[in-house]
Scaffold this active site. Sequence first.
Site, PDB file in Angstrom:
ATOM      1  N   ASP A  92       0.856  -1.170   0.000  1.00  0.00           N
ATOM      2  CA  ASP A  92       0.000   0.000   0.000  1.00  0.00           C
ATOM      3  C   ASP A  92       0.907   1.238   0.000  1.00  0.00           C
ATOM      4  OD1 ASP A  92      -2.361   1.392  -0.056  1.00  0.00           O
ATOM      5  OD2 ASP A  92      -3.149   0.563   1.802  1.00  0.00           O
ATOM      6  N   GLU A 103      -0.040   4.572   1.837  1.00  0.00           N
ATOM      7  CA  GLU A 103      -0.185   5.543   2.928  1.00  0.00           C
ATOM      8  C   GLU A 103       0.838   5.344   4.044  1.00  0.00           C
ATOM      9  OE1 GLU A 103      -4.188   5.287   0.904  1.00  0.00           O
ATOM     10  OE2 GLU A 103      -2.675   3.853   1.594  1.00  0.00           O
ATOM     11  N   HIS A 130      -2.350  -0.232  -3.939  1.00  0.00           N
ATOM     12  CA  HIS A 130      -2.839   1.100  -3.598  1.00  0.00           C
ATOM     13  C   HIS A 130      -3.611   1.751  -4.734  1.00  0.00           C
ATOM     14  CE1 HIS A 130      -2.992   5.169  -1.977  1.00  0.00           C
ATOM     15  NE2 HIS A 130      -2.510   5.604  -3.131  1.00  0.00           N
ATOM     16  N   HIS A 164      -1.642   1.092   6.515  1.00  0.00           N
ATOM     17  CA  HIS A 164      -2.172   2.152   7.374  1.00  0.00           C
ATOM     18  C   HIS A 164      -3.256   1.596   8.285  1.00  0.00           C
ATOM     19  CE1 HIS A 164      -5.801   2.118   4.900  1.00  0.00           C
ATOM     20  NE2 HIS A 164      -4.978   2.014   3.863  1.00  0.00           N
ATOM     21  N   HIS A 205      -7.971   4.962   6.963  1.00  0.00           N
ATOM     22  CA  HIS A 205      -9.259   4.698   6.323  1.00  0.00           C
ATOM     23  C   HIS A 205      -9.376   3.197   6.128  1.00  0.00           C
ATOM     24  CE1 HIS A 205      -6.498   4.664   2.899  1.00  0.00           C
ATOM     25  NE2 HIS A 205      -7.391   3.933   2.250  1.00  0.00           N
ATOM     26  N   GLU A 235      -8.045  -2.826   6.715  1.00  0.00           N
ATOM     27  CA  GLU A 235      -7.292  -3.545   5.697  1.00  0.00           C
ATOM     28  C   GLU A 235      -6.289  -4.507   6.320  1.00  0.00           C
ATOM     29  OE1 GLU A 235      -5.837  -0.600   2.849  1.00  0.00           O
ATOM     30  OE2 GLU A 235      -7.705   0.525   3.141  1.00  0.00           O
TER      31      GLU A 235
END
Length: 272
Positions: free
Chosen positions: A4, A6, A56, A100, A111, A130
């Site tokens: 990802d 972030e 991502h 994240h 998020h 996630e």
Amino acid sequence: MSVDMEGITGLVDRDDVQPGGRDYERGRSMMAEDVNAAIRGAMAAGATEVLVNDAHGPMRNLLPEHLHPAARLVRGKPKNMLMLEGLTAEYDAAVCVGYHSRAGALGVLSHSFMGHEIEDIWLDGRPAGEIGLAHATAAALGVPVVALTGDDAACAEMTAWDESVVTVPVKYARDRFAAELRPAEEARRAIEEAVTAALTPVPKRPAEPEEESTLAVRWQSASVVAVLLGIPGVTATDSRTVRARGPLPALYRQLGVWMRVAASLTNQPPYC
């Protein structure tokens, strides 16, 4: 490796991680450096094959020419298995890079999959994001998640799911769009060393759960729920929450279908 953006070293703002953002090109370069550190760590531990899934946003962030030559890259979308595309029981371990924390957590760019469109997710009644879903789904496939990199909130979330996972905080959240950063060279050295340690020796495979799981998602919009109820097996607990029951790999894939429906109805930006 599921990658990802972030939770990548140095990135704190949506302009760092969204195509078209003023610092996105720098962000994708930073992303490649963190991934390459993880790949070097895996190779040092004796890995003979490394598959990297760009997980991502548009899933076209990593430039193939910037990736370590020992790895193969899964790039683009749609992907039936989302952030875990390509993961099968033939792999010995999974590594999460740049992750994240879940929606509602005070972590950098926190998020759950879709920005503010998804307010909460529960797996068997437990709040999940996630990280939790990736860990549980990989375990259901018989593959242990052995290492995770991200901010300190993401690392804490992973430890709460499985304290045996080696975590590497590359930054420390001050707020959702602010962090205290580790020096880039130090962070990447820590990533490389952590992945090597996590894969030495090859981890034991988790026992595959035999029981079905229940996945529930609370959406910002009641219109999403109204449409999702047309899918067999999906039920509503209230006007903005749906749930379904089944084996975890299938539920994870179904979540991707739910998000495609939501995206077609809402067209909201990922952060607000």
